[in-house]
Design a protein around this motif. Structure first.
Motif, short mmCIF file in Angstrom:
data_model
loop_
_atom_site.label_atom_id
_atom_site.label_comp_id
_atom_site.label_asym_id
_atom_site.label_seq_id
_atom_site.Cartn_x
_atom_site.Cartn_y
_atom_site.Cartn_z
N ASP A 112 0.83 -1.21 0.00
CA ASP A 112 0.00 0.00 0.00
C ASP A 112 0.86 1.26 0.00
OD1 ASP A 112 -2.32 -1.50 0.01
OD2 ASP A 112 -2.62 -1.34 2.18
N GLY A 113 1.92 1.24 0.80
CA GLY A 113 2.79 2.40 0.87
C GLY A 113 3.48 2.71 -0.44
N VAL A 114 4.00 1.68 -1.09
CA VAL A 114 4.70 1.91 -2.36
C VAL A 114 3.71 2.27 -3.46
CG1 VAL A 114 6.27 0.92 -4.05
CG2 VAL A 114 6.59 0.39 -1.66
N LEU A 115 2.57 1.60 -3.51
CA LEU A 115 1.57 1.93 -4.52
C LEU A 115 1.04 3.35 -4.36
CD1 LEU A 115 -0.52 -1.37 -4.81
CD2 LEU A 115 0.91 -0.35 -6.59
N SER A 116 1.01 3.85 -3.14
CA SER A 116 0.49 5.21 -2.92
C SER A 116 1.35 6.26 -3.61
CB SER A 116 0.36 5.51 -1.43
OG SER A 116 1.62 5.68 -0.84
N ASP A 117 2.63 5.94 -3.87
CA ASP A 117 3.49 6.88 -4.60
C ASP A 117 2.94 7.16 -6.00
OD1 ASP A 117 5.21 7.12 -2.47
OD2 ASP A 117 6.73 5.76 -3.29
N HIS A 118 2.22 6.20 -6.56
CA HIS A 118 1.67 6.37 -7.91
C HIS A 118 0.55 7.40 -7.94
CE1 HIS A 118 2.98 1.96 -8.92
NE2 HIS A 118 3.98 2.72 -8.54
N ASP A 119 0.05 7.76 -6.78
CA ASP A 119 -1.03 8.75 -6.70
C ASP A 119 -0.51 10.19 -6.77
OD1 ASP A 119 -2.89 6.69 -6.41
OD2 ASP A 119 -2.70 6.70 -4.22
N ASP A 120 0.81 10.34 -6.74
CA ASP A 120 1.42 11.67 -6.79
C ASP A 120 1.93 11.91 -8.22
OD1 ASP A 120 2.97 13.95 -6.65
OD2 ASP A 120 4.04 13.34 -4.83
N ARG A 164 -0.44 3.26 -14.00
CA ARG A 164 -1.41 3.66 -12.99
C ARG A 164 -1.52 5.17 -12.88
NH1 ARG A 164 -0.86 2.51 -7.92
NH2 ARG A 164 -3.03 1.90 -7.55
N SER A 165 -0.46 5.90 -13.21
CA SER A 165 -0.47 7.36 -13.11
C SER A 165 -1.12 8.03 -14.30
CB SER A 165 0.96 7.87 -12.99
OG SER A 165 1.66 7.61 -14.21
N GLY A 166 -1.33 7.27 -15.38
CA GLY A 166 -1.90 7.85 -16.59
C GLY A 166 -0.86 8.29 -17.60
N ALA A 213 1.31 6.33 -19.26
CA ALA A 213 1.34 5.38 -20.39
C ALA A 213 0.06 4.57 -20.53
CB ALA A 213 2.52 4.43 -20.22
N GLY A 214 -0.90 4.79 -19.69
CA GLY A 214 -2.14 4.02 -19.75
C GLY A 214 -3.13 4.57 -18.76
N ARG A 215 -4.15 3.78 -18.52
CA ARG A 215 -5.19 4.20 -17.57
C ARG A 215 -5.32 3.17 -16.45
NH1 ARG A 215 -7.51 5.56 -22.50
NH2 ARG A 215 -7.86 7.79 -22.72
N ARG A 216 -5.57 3.69 -15.28
CA ARG A 216 -5.77 2.82 -14.12
C ARG A 216 -7.17 2.21 -14.19
NH1 ARG A 216 -4.56 4.89 -8.04
NH2 ARG A 216 -2.72 5.52 -9.17
N SER A 217 -7.26 0.94 -13.84
CA SER A 217 -8.58 0.31 -13.73
C SER A 217 -8.61 -0.54 -12.47
CB SER A 217 -8.88 -0.57 -14.96
OG SER A 217 -8.21 -1.81 -14.87
N ALA A 218 -9.78 -0.64 -11.88
CA ALA A 218 -9.92 -1.40 -10.64
C ALA A 218 -9.56 -2.87 -10.86
CB ALA A 218 -11.35 -1.28 -10.12
N GLU A 219 -9.97 -3.43 -12.01
CA GLU A 219 -9.69 -4.85 -12.28
C GLU A 219 -8.19 -5.10 -12.41
OE1 GLU A 219 -11.75 -2.95 -14.16
OE2 GLU A 219 -13.70 -3.67 -13.42
N THR A 220 -7.51 -4.24 -13.16
CA THR A 220 -6.07 -4.41 -13.33
C THR A 220 -5.34 -4.18 -12.01
OG1 THR A 220 -6.24 -3.72 -15.63
CG2 THR A 220 -4.05 -3.66 -14.66
#
Length: 198
Positions: free
Chosen positions: A91-99, A168-170, A172-179
């Motif tokens: 969770d901590g590392v993935l949260s970096d993708h939100d910035d 996940r950041s957009g 190179a692509g789009r974030r999706s809940a399934e992926t």
């Protein structure tokens, strides 16, 4: 013995690196010139060159700051005593993708590393230490895991995580809940010993 920088000197150096980071994040490495940094910081070029005599000195200091800060965060995350440590780390590392600024900053750092041997060496050293932290986490939670196996899983974890940042950041692509759900299963599998996420 020479005296270290004064508190005011450290503040000025930090302000100059802040300006350089803003330019790198917003405009890219090609726009990161000494003149642009001096202008963004509101100082004369000579003032900037007192702290960073060349663009390569500025880039080296900026890379050191960016990569050290990120590595310190990884070290804190891998050393946390949470009950669900693998989930907390993920969770901590993935949260970096939100910035988005952080992802843009790393995108520019990777681009510089593709063309600048010094930047490439700094980035390789960063990822070597990042993988070492993750491998240490794995061995701490699975003492029977060999150093080689932990290192391989850690390197795959880091590769997937860094590539995921672009999608996940957009960038190179789009974030999706399934992926995201599948990515999380795969990454947890690496952290918890399964490796394939199934």
């Amino acid at each position: 013995m020479t005296a270290g920088p004064t508190p005011k000197g450290r503040q000025r150096r930090t302000a100059l690196l802040d300006a350089a980071e803003r330019i790198l994040t917003s405009s890219g490495g090609s726009e990161l010139t000494l003149r642009a940094v001096a202008d963004a910081a509101g100082v004369r070029l000579g003032h900037l060159q007192y702290y960073f005599p060349s663009r390569s000195a500025l880039l080296a200091a900026l890379l050191d700051r960016v990569l050290t800060s990120s590595l310190d965060r990884v070290a804190r995350l891998t050393g946390r005593p949470d009950g669900d440590s693998a989930g907390a780390l993920l969770d901590g590392v993935l949260s970096d993708h939100d910035d988005p600024d952080l992802v843009r900053l790393f995108t520019e750092v990777w681009a510089m590393a593709a063309h600048d041997p010094e930047a490439a060496a700094a980035v390789r050293a960063f990822y070597d230490r990042y993988a070492a932290h993750v491998a240490g986490f794995l061995r701490g939670h699975e003492p029977g895991t060999s150093a080689a196996a932990a290192r391989q899983r850690a390197e795959v974890f880091v590769m997937l995580m860094e590539g995921a940042a672009l999608f996940r950041s957009g960038v190179a692509g789009r974030r999706s809940a399934e992926t995201d759900a599948h990515l999380r299963r795969v990454l947890l599998g690496l952290l918890e010993g399964g490796g394939d996420g199934d």
